[in-house]
Design an enzyme around this catalytic site. Structure first.
Site, PDB file in Angstrom:
ATOM      1  N   GLU A 187       0.814  -1.227   0.000  1.00 59.19           N
ATOM      2  CA  GLU A 187       0.000   0.000   0.000  1.00 59.19           C
ATOM      3  C   GLU A 187       0.842   1.270   0.000  1.00 59.19           C
ATOM      4  O   GLU A 187       0.355   2.353  -0.330  1.00 59.19           O
ATOM      5  CB  GLU A 187      -0.956   0.010   1.197  1.00 59.19           C
ATOM      6  CG  GLU A 187      -0.369   0.534   2.511  1.00 59.19           C
ATOM      7  CD  GLU A 187       0.742  -0.340   3.071  1.00 59.19           C
ATOM      8  OE1 GLU A 187       1.810   0.202   3.407  1.00 59.19           O
ATOM      9  OE2 GLU A 187       0.548  -1.555   3.143  1.00 59.19           O
ATOM     10  N   HIS A 227       6.108   1.866  11.737  1.00 66.20           N
ATOM     11  CA  HIS A 227       6.183   0.590  11.020  1.00 66.20           C
ATOM     12  C   HIS A 227       7.561   0.333  10.404  1.00 66.20           C
ATOM     13  O   HIS A 227       7.855  -0.801  10.018  1.00 66.20           O
ATOM     14  CB  HIS A 227       5.131   0.529   9.914  1.00 66.20           C
ATOM     15  CG  HIS A 227       3.727   0.513  10.407  1.00 66.20           C
ATOM     16  ND1 HIS A 227       3.258  -0.433  11.303  1.00 66.20           N
ATOM     17  CD2 HIS A 227       2.667   1.328  10.141  1.00 66.20           C
ATOM     18  CE1 HIS A 227       1.982  -0.198  11.565  1.00 66.20           C
ATOM     19  NE2 HIS A 227       1.598   0.864  10.879  1.00 66.20           N
ATOM     20  N   ASP A 286      -1.289   4.224  18.524  1.00 63.45           N
ATOM     21  CA  ASP A 286      -1.835   4.103  17.174  1.00 63.45           C
ATOM     22  C   ASP A 286      -2.634   2.803  17.080  1.00 63.45           C
ATOM     23  O   ASP A 286      -2.317   1.824  17.751  1.00 63.45           O
ATOM     24  CB  ASP A 286      -0.669   4.083  16.183  1.00 63.45           C
ATOM     25  CG  ASP A 286      -1.098   4.213  14.740  1.00 63.45           C
ATOM     26  OD1 ASP A 286      -0.913   5.299  14.170  1.00 63.45           O
ATOM     27  OD2 ASP A 286      -1.597   3.218  14.162  1.00 63.45           O
ATOM     28  N   HIS A 332      -2.619   0.693  14.797  1.00 62.09           N
ATOM     29  CA  HIS A 332      -1.801  -0.350  14.178  1.00 62.09           C
ATOM     30  C   HIS A 332      -0.551  -0.589  15.018  1.00 62.09           C
ATOM     31  O   HIS A 332       0.118   0.355  15.430  1.00 62.09           O
ATOM     32  CB  HIS A 332      -1.408   0.070  12.759  1.00 62.09           C
ATOM     33  CG  HIS A 332      -2.571   0.396  11.891  1.00 62.09           C
ATOM     34  ND1 HIS A 332      -2.912   1.697  11.562  1.00 62.09           N
ATOM     35  CD2 HIS A 332      -3.495  -0.409  11.316  1.00 62.09           C
ATOM     36  CE1 HIS A 332      -3.995   1.684  10.800  1.00 62.09           C
ATOM     37  NE2 HIS A 332      -4.363   0.415  10.633  1.00 62.09           N
ATOM     38  N   TYR A 367      -6.511   8.843  10.002  1.00 58.45           N
ATOM     39  CA  TYR A 367      -6.892   9.006   8.602  1.00 58.45           C
ATOM     40  C   TYR A 367      -8.334   9.460   8.408  1.00 58.45           C
ATOM     41  O   TYR A 367      -8.791   9.552   7.275  1.00 58.45           O
ATOM     42  CB  TYR A 367      -6.606   7.706   7.840  1.00 58.45           C
ATOM     43  CG  TYR A 367      -5.187   7.266   8.121  1.00 58.45           C
ATOM     44  CD1 TYR A 367      -4.121   7.971   7.594  1.00 58.45           C
ATOM     45  CD2 TYR A 367      -4.913   6.203   8.992  1.00 58.45           C
ATOM     46  CE1 TYR A 367      -2.814   7.627   7.897  1.00 58.45           C
ATOM     47  CE2 TYR A 367      -3.617   5.850   9.300  1.00 58.45           C
ATOM     48  CZ  TYR A 367      -2.570   6.573   8.750  1.00 58.45           C
ATOM     49  OH  TYR A 367      -1.286   6.240   9.073  1.00 58.45           O
TER      50      TYR A 367
END
Length: 345
Positions: free
Chosen positions: A118, A161, A197, A199, A325
């Site tokens: 992505e 990440h 977060d 994630h 987001y």
């Protein structure tokens, strides 16, 4: 509260990502910062300053030479190979492949360093990433030197990440990890990173997993249903010298603040027991109930409560921006968190 910000984030403006089997304009887009800045100014956070240039030495403490070479030169190699669009990985080193040797072609290098498909790379990604790590390092230096008790580094691209040798999840250089290592190198004996977060910050965990001097505490959507899927389980507690210095709190899909808040309080207790001198908060607002890529259901008011709870352990705190987001609400949620940290009514 000082806010560190660089306009150079705008240099990264990839035109598409793969989502739901379609090419769409990326969820991680320049407008995220504009909404946060507008809300900061509306709420009278007016002490907004540019970052210092810290060079590459702090980055090289975290990321290896192959990744840095790829991020700096890969886009030019991509164009030289005749490709027209943004850089998109097409293959990965996978189970039962016998070698992880780095390929020589640019599409091979891209796939070698990518975590997932992505995250596209465009012409401005490298320069924006350099500015983002300087935003984080400027905040780290301010916390170390004082007298500021809370500093907000408005980083874009985000970082949690990114591993030592891979990028993905919109992250290229691991801002929080670079800041934590800088703090360790400049006098802080124990640093805690609290990642809120939605994630899991697989990059931060991977970088510090074998170390006992940096505690990583992450609250995130359960990896069974949430990117990056393959890390973030509760039984991942560290290895070697890092045994016990990694704590994951996977939250089931649909989870609201009652579950999140209980996990947060347990994580804060772990930070206190660890004896952290400084806290870094990897702040993602994508736990928000209307976020397009989140399975969790926190409300805007919950970010105030979260900020107050974190402030309650009374540590110098460096807030580093990660994801979020639901673009039109990102400013409200991020600033709600900051106001909670300051207990601002």
């Amino acid at each position: 509260m000082k806010v560190i910000y660089s306009d150079k984030h705008k240099l990264r403006d990839a035109q598409y990502e793969i989502a739901g089997g379609r090419l769409v304009y990326p969820f991680e887009r320049p407008a995220r910062m504009e909404y946060i800045l507008a809300r900061l100014k509306e709420r009278k956070f007016n002490d907004i300053i540019p970052p210092k240039d810290f060079g590459m030495a702090p980055v090289k403490k975290i990321h290896n030479a192959d990744l840095l070479d790829f991020l700096e030169h890969g886009y030019d190699e991509w164009k030289a190979a005749g490709y027209a669009g943004d850089m998109c990985a097409t293959a990965w080193f996978a189970r039962r492949m016998p070698s992880d040797r780095r390929p020589q072609s640019i599409d091979g290098k891209l796939s070698y360093h990518a975590l997932s498909s992505e995250t596209m790379i465009d012409k401005g990604t490298w320069e924006a990433s350099l500015a983002s790590k300087d935003v984080a390092l400027t905040g780290a230096e301010m916390i170390l030197k004082g007298p500021d008790k809370v500093v907000y580094s408005l980083c874009r691209p985000p970082g949690h990440h990114a591993t030592a040798d891979m990028f993905g999840g919109y992250c290229f250089l691991n801002n929080a990890a670079i800041a934590a290592q800088y703090m360790r190198d400049n006098g802080a004996k124990k640093v805690a990173i609290l990642d809120v977060d939605v994630h899991h910050g697989n990059g931060i965990q991977d970088i510090f997993y074998n170390r006992g001097d940096v505690l990583y505490v992450s609250l995130h959507g359960a990896p069974e249903v949430t990117y990056p899927f393959f890390m973030g389980y509760a039984d991942e507690t560290g290895a070697g010298d890092g045994v016990g210095a990694n704590k994951n709190y996977p939250i089931p899909a649909g989870g609201k603040y009652d579950i999140w808040g209980a996990a947060l309080m347990d994580g804060l207790k772990a930070i206190q027991q660890f004896g952290a001198e400084i806290l870094i908060v990897s702040l993602g607002t994508d736990t928000y109930e209307k976020d397009p890529i989140s399975p969790l259901k926190l409300t805007s008011n919950d970010f105030i409560t979260m900020g107050r709870a974190i402030a309650g352990i009374n540590l110098p705190t460096h807030v580093v921006m990660e994801g979020g987001y639901a673009v039109e609400e990102i400013g409200i949620n991020a600033v709600n968190f900051l106001e909670g940290m300051l207990d601002k009514k």
